[in-house]
Design a protein around this motif. Structure first.
Motif, PDB file in Angstrom:
ATOM      1  N   GLN A 290      -2.112  14.034   3.946  1.00 55.18           N
ATOM      2  CA  GLN A 290      -0.756  13.511   4.118  1.00 55.18           C
ATOM      3  C   GLN A 290      -0.755  12.328   5.080  1.00 55.18           C
ATOM      4  O   GLN A 290      -0.116  11.309   4.829  1.00 55.18           O
ATOM      5  N   HIS A 291      -1.478  12.473   6.175  1.00 51.96           N
ATOM      6  CA  HIS A 291      -1.545  11.398   7.164  1.00 51.96           C
ATOM      7  C   HIS A 291      -2.188  10.149   6.546  1.00 51.96           C
ATOM      8  O   HIS A 291      -1.685   9.028   6.725  1.00 51.96           O
ATOM      9  N   ALA A 292      -3.280  10.340   5.812  1.00 51.96           N
ATOM     10  CA  ALA A 292      -3.965   9.199   5.193  1.00 51.96           C
ATOM     11  C   ALA A 292      -3.066   8.482   4.185  1.00 51.96           C
ATOM     12  O   ALA A 292      -3.087   7.249   4.090  1.00 51.96           O
ATOM     13  N   LEU A 293      -2.258   9.238   3.453  1.00 48.98           N
ATOM     14  CA  LEU A 293      -1.366   8.622   2.473  1.00 48.98           C
ATOM     15  C   LEU A 293      -0.226   7.857   3.124  1.00 48.98           C
ATOM     16  O   LEU A 293       0.337   6.940   2.527  1.00 48.98           O
ATOM     17  N   ARG A 294       0.119   8.212   4.362  1.00 50.43           N
ATOM     18  CA  ARG A 294       1.245   7.570   5.044  1.00 50.43           C
ATOM     19  C   ARG A 294       0.834   6.442   5.988  1.00 50.43           C
ATOM     20  O   ARG A 294       1.650   5.564   6.278  1.00 50.43           O
ATOM     21  N   GLU A 295      -0.396   6.456   6.474  1.00 52.29           N
ATOM     22  CA  GLU A 295      -0.776   5.442   7.462  1.00 52.29           C
ATOM     23  C   GLU A 295      -0.860   4.057   6.817  1.00 52.29           C
ATOM     24  O   GLU A 295      -0.956   3.932   5.596  1.00 52.29           O
ATOM     25  N   ASP A 296      -0.822   3.048   7.657  1.00 53.47           N
ATOM     26  CA  ASP A 296      -0.836   1.646   7.200  1.00 53.47           C
ATOM     27  C   ASP A 296       0.267   1.381   6.171  1.00 53.47           C
ATOM     28  O   ASP A 296       0.044   0.741   5.136  1.00 53.47           O
ATOM     29  N   ASP A 297       1.452   1.885   6.463  1.00 55.13           N
ATOM     30  CA  ASP A 297       2.614   1.712   5.577  1.00 55.13           C
ATOM     31  C   ASP A 297       2.356   2.208   4.154  1.00 55.13           C
ATOM     32  O   ASP A 297       2.818   1.621   3.183  1.00 55.13           O
TER      33      ASP A 297
ATOM     34  N   ALA B 211      -1.625   5.245  -0.650  1.00 49.29           N
ATOM     35  CA  ALA B 211      -0.729   5.712  -1.717  1.00 49.29           C
ATOM     36  C   ALA B 211      -0.439   4.583  -2.705  1.00 49.29           C
ATOM     37  O   ALA B 211      -0.417   4.799  -3.922  1.00 49.29           O
ATOM     38  N   GLN B 212      -0.243   3.371  -2.188  1.00 48.01           N
ATOM     39  CA  GLN B 212       0.015   2.220  -3.056  1.00 48.01           C
ATOM     40  C   GLN B 212      -1.208   1.903  -3.922  1.00 48.01           C
ATOM     41  O   GLN B 212      -1.086   1.593  -5.111  1.00 48.01           O
ATOM     42  N   GLU B 213      -2.400   1.984  -3.323  1.00 43.64           N
ATOM     43  CA  GLU B 213      -3.628   1.717  -4.074  1.00 43.64           C
ATOM     44  C   GLU B 213      -3.840   2.768  -5.165  1.00 43.64           C
ATOM     45  O   GLU B 213      -4.241   2.448  -6.288  1.00 43.64           O
ATOM     46  N   LEU B 214      -3.547   4.023  -4.825  1.00 43.27           N
ATOM     47  CA  LEU B 214      -3.676   5.091  -5.822  1.00 43.27           C
ATOM     48  C   LEU B 214      -2.675   4.901  -6.965  1.00 43.27           C
ATOM     49  O   LEU B 214      -3.010   5.117  -8.137  1.00 43.27           O
ATOM     50  N   ALA B 215      -1.459   4.487  -6.639  1.00 44.22           N
ATOM     51  CA  ALA B 215      -0.457   4.220  -7.674  1.00 44.22           C
ATOM     52  C   ALA B 215      -0.914   3.065  -8.563  1.00 44.22           C
ATOM     53  O   ALA B 215      -0.733   3.105  -9.789  1.00 44.22           O
ATOM     54  N   ALA B 216      -1.532   2.051  -7.972  1.00 42.43           N
ATOM     55  CA  ALA B 216      -2.039   0.914  -8.752  1.00 42.43           C
ATOM     56  C   ALA B 216      -3.177   1.368  -9.683  1.00 42.43           C
ATOM     57  O   ALA B 216      -3.244   0.930 -10.841  1.00 42.43           O
ATOM     58  N   ILE B 217      -4.044   2.239  -9.191  1.00 43.16           N
ATOM     59  CA  ILE B 217      -5.127   2.777 -10.027  1.00 43.16           C
ATOM     60  C   ILE B 217      -4.543   3.580 -11.178  1.00 43.16           C
ATOM     61  O   ILE B 217      -4.972   3.444 -12.327  1.00 43.16           O
ATOM     62  N   ARG B 218      -3.553   4.407 -10.878  1.00 42.87           N
ATOM     63  CA  ARG B 218      -2.883   5.202 -11.921  1.00 42.87           C
ATOM     64  C   ARG B 218      -2.281   4.278 -12.986  1.00 42.87           C
ATOM     65  O   ARG B 218      -2.446   4.515 -14.176  1.00 42.87           O
ATOM     66  N   ASP B 219      -1.615   3.210 -12.542  1.00 42.15           N
ATOM     67  CA  ASP B 219      -0.994   2.271 -13.483  1.00 42.15           C
ATOM     68  C   ASP B 219      -2.049   1.541 -14.307  1.00 42.15           C
ATOM     69  O   ASP B 219      -1.889   1.356 -15.515  1.00 42.15           O
ATOM     70  N   HIS B 220      -3.140   1.130 -13.649  1.00 40.25           N
ATOM     71  CA  HIS B 220      -4.219   0.433 -14.346  1.00 40.25           C
ATOM     72  C   HIS B 220      -4.852   1.328 -15.412  1.00 40.25           C
ATOM     73  O   HIS B 220      -5.232   0.865 -16.490  1.00 40.25           O
ATOM     74  N   ALA B 221      -4.949   2.620 -15.117  1.00 37.85           N
ATOM     75  CA  ALA B 221      -5.508   3.578 -16.078  1.00 37.85           C
ATOM     76  C   ALA B 221      -4.498   3.962 -17.155  1.00 37.85           C
ATOM     77  O   ALA B 221      -4.810   4.763 -18.038  1.00 37.85           O
ATOM     78  N   GLU B 222      -3.287   3.388 -17.053  1.00 34.76           N
ATOM     79  CA  GLU B 222      -2.209   3.648 -17.999  1.00 34.76           C
ATOM     80  C   GLU B 222      -1.841   5.132 -18.075  1.00 34.76           C
ATOM     81  O   GLU B 222      -1.553   5.674 -19.137  1.00 34.76           O
TER      82      GLU B 222
END
Length: 129
Positions: free
Chosen positions: A75-82, A86-97
């Motif tokens: 949870q902390h890792a997903l929230r740190e650095d704004d 989490a944003q990178e993971l969402a981008a990977i999810r989107d890239h993988a369609e």
């Protein structure tokens, strides 16, 4: 600065206890697969994919994490650095369609578990040679 989330351990433990009681109270539902903590955790993660990450030996080994406090640390890792991870993971999810119904936590689970499983298979092949 984003403050770490409070330790979600007690609510998760309460959920685990409820699942354990429910499974043990119904003989038809009682199966060996739900008796180990890892499998109960996977069941809970499947039922609450946006809340509970999968934590098994492959994931812990891949992340070199002792297991204690894993949920809180993720949870902390997903929230740190704004929320950068989490944003990178969402981008990977989107890239993988993948559909948006696949949560960021589940995307993380898939990436870490798949990487860890492949690494163990490669190590096994190298040891066999």
């Amino acid at each position: 600065m984003v403050q770490p989330a409070p330790d979600p351990g007690p609510p998760r433990r309460a959920l685990t206890r409820r699942v354990r009681r429910r499974l043990s109270s119904h003989p038809a539902r009682r199966r060996q697969v739900t008796r180990t903590p890892a499998n109960r955790g996977k069941l809970i993660a499947r039922k609450r994919p946006r809340l509970v990450p999968i934590r098994d030996r492959i994931v812990l080994a891949e992340l070199n994490h002792p297991g204690v406090g894993y949920w809180r640390d993720l949870q902390h890792a997903l929230r740190e650095d704004d929320g950068r991870l989490a944003q990178e993971l969402a981008a990977i999810r989107d890239h993988a369609e993948l559909p948006d119904q696949i949560s960021v936590i589940r995307t993380f689970d898939i990436l870490v578990w798949t990487t860890g499983k492949q690494a163990r298979q490669t190590d096994s092949l190298l040891l066999d040679e």
